[in-house]
Design a protein around this motif. Sequence first.
Motif, PDB file in Angstrom:
ATOM      1  N   ALA A  15       0.828  -1.206   0.000  1.00 14.64           N
ATOM      2  CA  ALA A  15       0.000   0.000   0.000  1.00 14.64           C
ATOM      3  C   ALA A  15       0.859   1.251   0.000  1.00 14.64           C
ATOM      4  N   GLN A  16       1.967   1.216   0.741  1.00 14.86           N
ATOM      5  CA  GLN A  16       2.879   2.362   0.751  1.00 14.86           C
ATOM      6  C   GLN A  16       3.431   2.624  -0.640  1.00 14.86           C
ATOM      7  N   ALA A  17       3.743   1.576  -1.386  1.00 14.08           N
ATOM      8  CA  ALA A  17       4.234   1.743  -2.759  1.00 14.08           C
ATOM      9  C   ALA A  17       3.155   2.351  -3.653  1.00 14.08           C
ATOM     10  N   HIS A  18       1.924   1.904  -3.496  1.00 17.31           N
ATOM     11  CA  HIS A  18       0.833   2.482  -4.295  1.00 17.31           C
ATOM     12  C   HIS A  18       0.647   3.967  -3.967  1.00 17.31           C
ATOM     13  N   LEU A  19       0.772   4.319  -2.705  1.00 17.32           N
ATOM     14  CA  LEU A  19       0.649   5.742  -2.328  1.00 17.32           C
ATOM     15  C   LEU A  19       1.761   6.576  -2.957  1.00 17.32           C
ATOM     16  N   ALA A  20       2.966   6.029  -3.006  1.00 20.26           N
ATOM     17  CA  ALA A  20       4.077   6.771  -3.605  1.00 20.26           C
ATOM     18  C   ALA A  20       3.844   6.998  -5.097  1.00 20.26           C
ATOM     19  N   VAL A  21       3.316   5.985  -5.791  1.00 17.96           N
ATOM     20  CA  VAL A  21       3.033   6.155  -7.216  1.00 17.96           C
ATOM     21  C   VAL A  21       1.869   7.121  -7.414  1.00 17.96           C
ATOM     22  N   ALA A  22       0.867   7.057  -6.548  1.00 24.95           N
ATOM     23  CA  ALA A  22      -0.237   8.021  -6.625  1.00 24.95           C
ATOM     24  C   ALA A  22       0.281   9.445  -6.474  1.00 24.95           C
ATOM     25  N   LYS A  23       1.240   9.635  -5.568  1.00 26.56           N
ATOM     26  CA  LYS A  23       1.835  10.969  -5.395  1.00 26.56           C
ATOM     27  C   LYS A  23       2.566  11.411  -6.663  1.00 26.56           C
ATOM     28  N   ALA A  24       3.226  10.463  -7.319  1.00 30.34           N
ATOM     29  CA  ALA A  24       3.920  10.798  -8.571  1.00 30.34           C
ATOM     30  C   ALA A  24       2.926  11.208  -9.646  1.00 30.34           C
ATOM     31  N   TRP A  25       1.790  10.539  -9.736  1.00 28.40           N
ATOM     32  CA  TRP A  25       0.763  10.940 -10.705  1.00 28.40           C
ATOM     33  C   TRP A  25       0.208  12.317 -10.357  1.00 28.40           C
TER      34      TRP A  25
ATOM     35  N   ALA B  29      -1.531   3.079  10.528  1.00 29.06           N
ATOM     36  CA  ALA B  29      -2.242   4.326  10.831  1.00 29.06           C
ATOM     37  C   ALA B  29      -1.816   5.452   9.894  1.00 29.06           C
ATOM     38  N   SER B  30      -0.536   5.511   9.555  1.00 28.93           N
ATOM     39  CA  SER B  30      -0.066   6.565   8.643  1.00 28.93           C
ATOM     40  C   SER B  30      -0.640   6.365   7.246  1.00 28.93           C
ATOM     41  N   LEU B  31      -0.775   5.102   6.838  1.00 29.19           N
ATOM     42  CA  LEU B  31      -1.371   4.830   5.524  1.00 29.19           C
ATOM     43  C   LEU B  31      -2.847   5.207   5.510  1.00 29.19           C
TER      44      LEU B  31
END
Length: 412
Positions: free
Chosen positions: A124-134, A172-174
Amino acid sequence: MKTPVRPEDCPGSPPPRVEIPVRDTPPEAVQCGRLRAQGRHLARQEAWEVLARGLREADAARDATSGGTPVARLLAEGACSDAMESALAAVGRDDPTAARASLFVLRDAIDGAEHEPWLAAMLAQAHLAVAKAWAARAGGLLHRDARAQHLEAAQRLIAPFDPLEHDSPLLASLRCGLLDLDPYPQQRVVDDYEDLIDLNPACPDHLRALGRDLTPQRFGDWERLDREARRTAGHTADIWGLGGYAWVWFDALANDAPGGFAQVDAELFAEGLHDILHRRPDQHMANLLAAYCGLTLSGAAVPGSARARIAGCFGWIAQDHLREVHPELWAGARPVRGTTDGGERLRLGQARALSALAEHFAHQLARGRQVRFAETGIVLSPSPCAACTLAPCSALAYPRRDQRDEDAPCLT
């Protein structure tokens, strides 16, 4: 009285300058690199059980680097780094299908990842990082849809796991990072962050994220942000003193926000900076706060304004706490246009730090004095061809902090 010799009167001598050690690879960078490499190694060996145990133990122990970065986050970043490299390259090509595929291949390689909380959190953390890149792209429909798909994938991964039941700051951070998907994020933001900060109040990143999400551009307003900053400072006083107030406001003020400066209590913020450095008197923290005050908030400010008061803290931070320069922190203190490699970023950060210090000590350099940072403090040396303007010459040193006012020039 003898007229002081000016630097221009000594054409053969080097110009006076600020001398301070520069550490390109400070302890924080070494620790972060080692932990990411450890996570990457375990992923390449497909040692998923060992990785899950490492993530769980680091999260439960609240392990962090000397700079305060959670160890579990770094292990997760390293484990996903190969897939992330491919995904981010696909983002650069505007190829959302390839970006998703890169992370789905990693997920498929982990048997039963959706049933293991910390492996699910890692993905999930990896998906959030890619979402931030988009989100950082131009903002067209393609980019918005791609971002939403990664956010939804992250939510599906962590939805079965309650952060409080698992005693997990990582989860919790996610959950806080996925507030965009909630239909009423304004009603949840404070409660979700309160859970996160209660789980790990010693991590400044969580307090800073709360402030970012309470700005008017996100899920709050300036008045609410200030109210929550005061409340958070009370809840974390045993760890940060008044530093919690400064941490919550930290990033909210970084984007030249007039409304924020109109609301923030600059005196409380300044006291918070004192408390942070009293509790974390290391060079990583000194560089982070010096770069924030001396670079992020630098520029024209009305005398006596909140911005001027906070930016002015650069003086006492540099004089009382800064003993070496960490260029990476200075490079990141203000956005850099375009892309730069690691070497260019370090050179930029070093140049920014030396420029800020030279500006602060301009009144000493103009008198021909060298400004040298040592472990014991700042030493001023007269230029070789200039007569000593203070007697005795050995007195050319900044007084101890308890013998001067932070806002007044130390020497005239």
